[in-house]
Write an enzyme that holds these catalytic residues in place. Structure first.
Site, PDB file in Angstrom:
ATOM      1  N   SER A 160       0.983  -3.441  -0.144  1.00  0.00           N
ATOM      2  CA  SER A 160       0.422  -2.364   0.076  1.00  0.00           C
ATOM      3  C   SER A 160       1.513  -1.344   0.610  1.00  0.00           C
ATOM      4  CB  SER A 160      -0.625  -1.810   0.103  1.00  0.00           C
ATOM      5  OG  SER A 160      -0.751  -0.876   0.406  1.00  0.00           O
ATOM      6  N   ASP A 161       2.083  -0.568   0.714  1.00  0.00           N
ATOM      7  CA  ASP A 161       2.905   0.791   0.872  1.00  0.00           C
ATOM      8  C   ASP A 161       2.229   2.289   0.267  1.00  0.00           C
ATOM      9  OD1 ASP A 161       5.559   1.114   2.051  1.00  0.00           O
ATOM     10  OD2 ASP A 161       6.614   1.938   0.258  1.00  0.00           O
ATOM     11  N   THR A 162       2.788   3.097   1.476  1.00  0.00           N
ATOM     12  CA  THR A 162       2.502   4.275   1.226  1.00  0.00           C
ATOM     13  C   THR A 162       3.777   5.476   1.831  1.00  0.00           C
ATOM     14  OG1 THR A 162      -0.021   3.841   2.371  1.00  0.00           O
ATOM     15  CG2 THR A 162       0.856   5.778   2.677  1.00  0.00           C
ATOM     16  N   SER A 179       0.410   2.122  -2.470  1.00  0.00           N
ATOM     17  CA  SER A 179       0.398   1.029  -3.535  1.00  0.00           C
ATOM     18  C   SER A 179      -0.289   0.394  -3.969  1.00  0.00           C
ATOM     19  CB  SER A 179       1.940   0.435  -4.409  1.00  0.00           C
ATOM     20  OG  SER A 179       2.490   0.485  -3.221  1.00  0.00           O
TER      21      SER A 179
END
EC number: 3.6.1.9
Length: 194
Positions: A69-71, A106
């Protein structure tokens, strides 16, 4: 079928959100260099970073179900990453003041027969902030480990005027979306704590 989700991140916020979602998981941080070009498309940035995190851990644990995940925070299509110092953090909040920005997070699941990568968005509107308000907020929250120099989980009443979309997405993991995806893949019952 994997009975544990592997989180490819050391993020305490993502860990907390997975605990709240009552999922069985383990943490195995990815050893990758994230893409952080502010001029890049925010959706593509988070999808790329989540995939490389999940892929790196998946290569080490090929039988596991891995979550990357990435923000990022995006204002006028410019990505605001974690600030380098307090001056940059203040400048970011000045830019966000009184405006609406988009948070992209994501969710990338990789595992045996599984390759699912998606981006989820939320719109966050800031209150107008003067220097004193920014100073009060920074006395409560450390902005240096947060994309866009803020965290919505603490002190939000000081800076946030409105939110459209998932609060958890802004915190770093859209668990509502993740649970629906796991359910669609027929994995939710296996991964859910009883």
């Amino acid at each position: 079928m994997p009975d544990t989700l592997i989180l490819a991140s050391a993020s305490p916020r993502r860990r907390h959100l997975l605990e709240q979602a009552r999922l069985r998981f383990a943490v195995e941080p990815a050893q990758v260099e994230e893409h952080e070009d502010p001029a890049s498309d925010p959706r593509e940035t988070v999808l790329h970073n989540a995939r490389i995190k999940a892929a790196e851990v998946s290569a080490r644990l090929p039988d596991a179900l891995v979550l990357g995940s990435d923000t990022v925070v995006a204002l006028d299509d410019e990505v605001l990453h974690k600030p380098a110092d307090m001056d940059e953090a203040r400048a970011m909040l000045r830019r966000l003041s009184g405006r609406t920005h988009t948070v992209f997070t994501s969710v990338c699941l990789l595992g045996p027969g599984i390759d699912e990568c998606h981006a989820v968005t939320s719109a966050v509107t800031f209150k107008p902030l003067d220097e004193a308000a920014i100073g009060r907020y920074f006395s409560l929250v450390n902005p240096l480990d947060k994309a866009g120099a803020y965290g919505i989980q603490e002190g939000k009443e000081m800076i946030i005027a409105g939110l459209e979309g998932s609060l958890n997405n802004v915190m770093g993991l859209p668990t509502e979306f993740l649970l629906a995806l796991l359910d669609r893949l027929h994995l939710l019952d296996t991964l859910r704590l009883t």
